[in-house]
Design a protein around this motif. Structure first.
Motif, short mmCIF file in Angstrom:
data_model
loop_
_atom_site.label_atom_id
_atom_site.label_comp_id
_atom_site.label_asym_id
_atom_site.label_seq_id
_atom_site.Cartn_x
_atom_site.Cartn_y
_atom_site.Cartn_z
N LEU A 1 40.84 47.74 32.83
CA LEU A 1 39.60 48.41 33.63
C LEU A 1 39.24 47.83 35.04
O LEU A 1 38.95 48.58 35.83
CB LEU A 1 38.12 48.15 32.76
CG LEU A 1 38.14 48.84 31.50
CD1 LEU A 1 36.85 48.40 30.82
CD2 LEU A 1 37.84 50.55 31.92
N CYS B 1 32.96 47.31 32.15
CA CYS B 1 33.04 46.83 30.72
C CYS B 1 31.95 46.93 29.61
O CYS B 1 32.02 46.91 28.51
CB CYS B 1 33.58 45.52 31.11
SG CYS B 1 35.14 45.36 32.08
N PHE C 1 40.51 47.25 40.90
CA PHE C 1 39.75 46.36 41.88
C PHE C 1 40.70 45.20 42.42
O PHE C 1 40.71 45.09 43.57
CB PHE C 1 38.43 45.74 41.32
CG PHE C 1 37.39 46.71 40.84
CD1 PHE C 1 37.00 47.34 41.75
CD2 PHE C 1 36.87 46.65 39.59
CE1 PHE C 1 35.76 48.62 41.58
CE2 PHE C 1 35.61 47.55 39.29
CZ PHE C 1 35.23 48.26 40.42
S1 SF4 Z 1 33.90 44.32 37.64
FE1 SF4 Z 1 35.49 44.20 36.44
S2 SF4 Z 1 34.99 42.75 34.67
FE2 SF4 Z 1 33.06 43.30 36.00
S3 SF4 Z 1 32.33 45.28 34.76
FE3 SF4 Z 1 33.47 45.68 36.28
S4 SF4 Z 1 35.50 46.26 35.54
FE4 SF4 Z 1 34.59 44.97 34.10
#
Ligand code: SF4
Length: 235
Positions: A119, A25, A123
């Protein structure tokens, strides 16, 4: 050769390592504070998904750490889970896992943008695929919209649950509204190989919604659904 449990443990450890160093991000220009917040082990049977961590969660590296955690665990304890045991045994994560900072108007934290949600979504899908929770508790509007349509009001959502039959879980991250069945009561005859999804409102003190008497009735019904699922499925 690794057995299934060992594979899950390894896959989750790899995922957590990726999350800890993720700066996606930031690289894309979003003003998050890096350091993903999540907690839990392979083998958890309940997964809680919140919106995004707050600043105290980042400091403590513990989901739902402060005020929002107190209220959330009041609800979960009313459904029969003790906080420390729940934190030790179950899995807690968020739609976006890094602190998004304060909102421009100064009222609470910034709601992560759709782009940030996209993004971070892979996950979450991987967490779902590894944990395969029997019960998914969606906390707050952003998490609720992982399953429920945006057109529904919170007072149409809280107090309901969505049941996903086993066939719909061939892809464990499959959470579409169409794949599940929205119900207002627990149905014990449903296959325990399926998945229940129960929404709760955002428990932060910034939200006044849970304080209204008519909404407290809905929250009580949601807690009752959680209690029945926990008891019936031994969660
Ligand atoms: S873990 Fe999720 S919120 Fe954090 S930088 Fe990575 S994509 Fe973005």
């Amino acid at each position: 050769m690794l057995d299934c449990v060992a594979m899950d443990v390894k896959a989750l450890a790899d995922l957590h390592e990726e999350l800890r160093v993720c700066r996606l991000c930031l690289v894309k220009g979003f003003a998050i504070v890096p350091g993903a917040v999540f907690r839990g082990k392979a083998g958890a049977r309940v997964m809680v998904v919140g919106q995004a961590p707050g600043v105290t969660e980042v400091e403590a590296k513990r989901p739902f750490n402060a005020g929002s955690g107190r209220r959330l665990f009041q609800w979960l304890e009313a459904a029969g889970w003790q906080e420390e045991q729940f934190r030790a045994e179950q899995y807690m994560t968020a739609v976006t896992k890094c602190y998004p900072g304060r909102s421009k108007n100064g009222k609470g934290d910034r709601v992560p943008s759709r782009a940030e949600q996209r993004l971070c979504r892979p996950f979450l899908d991987r967490e779902l695929a590894i944990i395969r929770p029997k019960l998914l508790i969606l906390v707050g509007r952003l998490a609720i919209q992982l399953v429920y349509p945006a057109r529904l009001r919170l007072d149409e959502i809280i107090g309901t649950a969505v049941y996903f039959p086993p066939a719909s879980l061939a892809n464990p991250a499959n959470l579409t509204w169409e794949a599940g069945e929205c119900l207002t009561r627990f149905e014990p005859e449903r296959s325990p190989n399926g998945r229940w999804v129960v929404p709760l409102p955002h428990p932060s003190g910034a939200s006044l919604w849970p304080n209204k008497p008519q909404n407290q009735v809905l929250i009580t019904h949601a807690i009752d659904l959680l209690r029945q699922i926990r008891e019936a499925w031994g969660l």
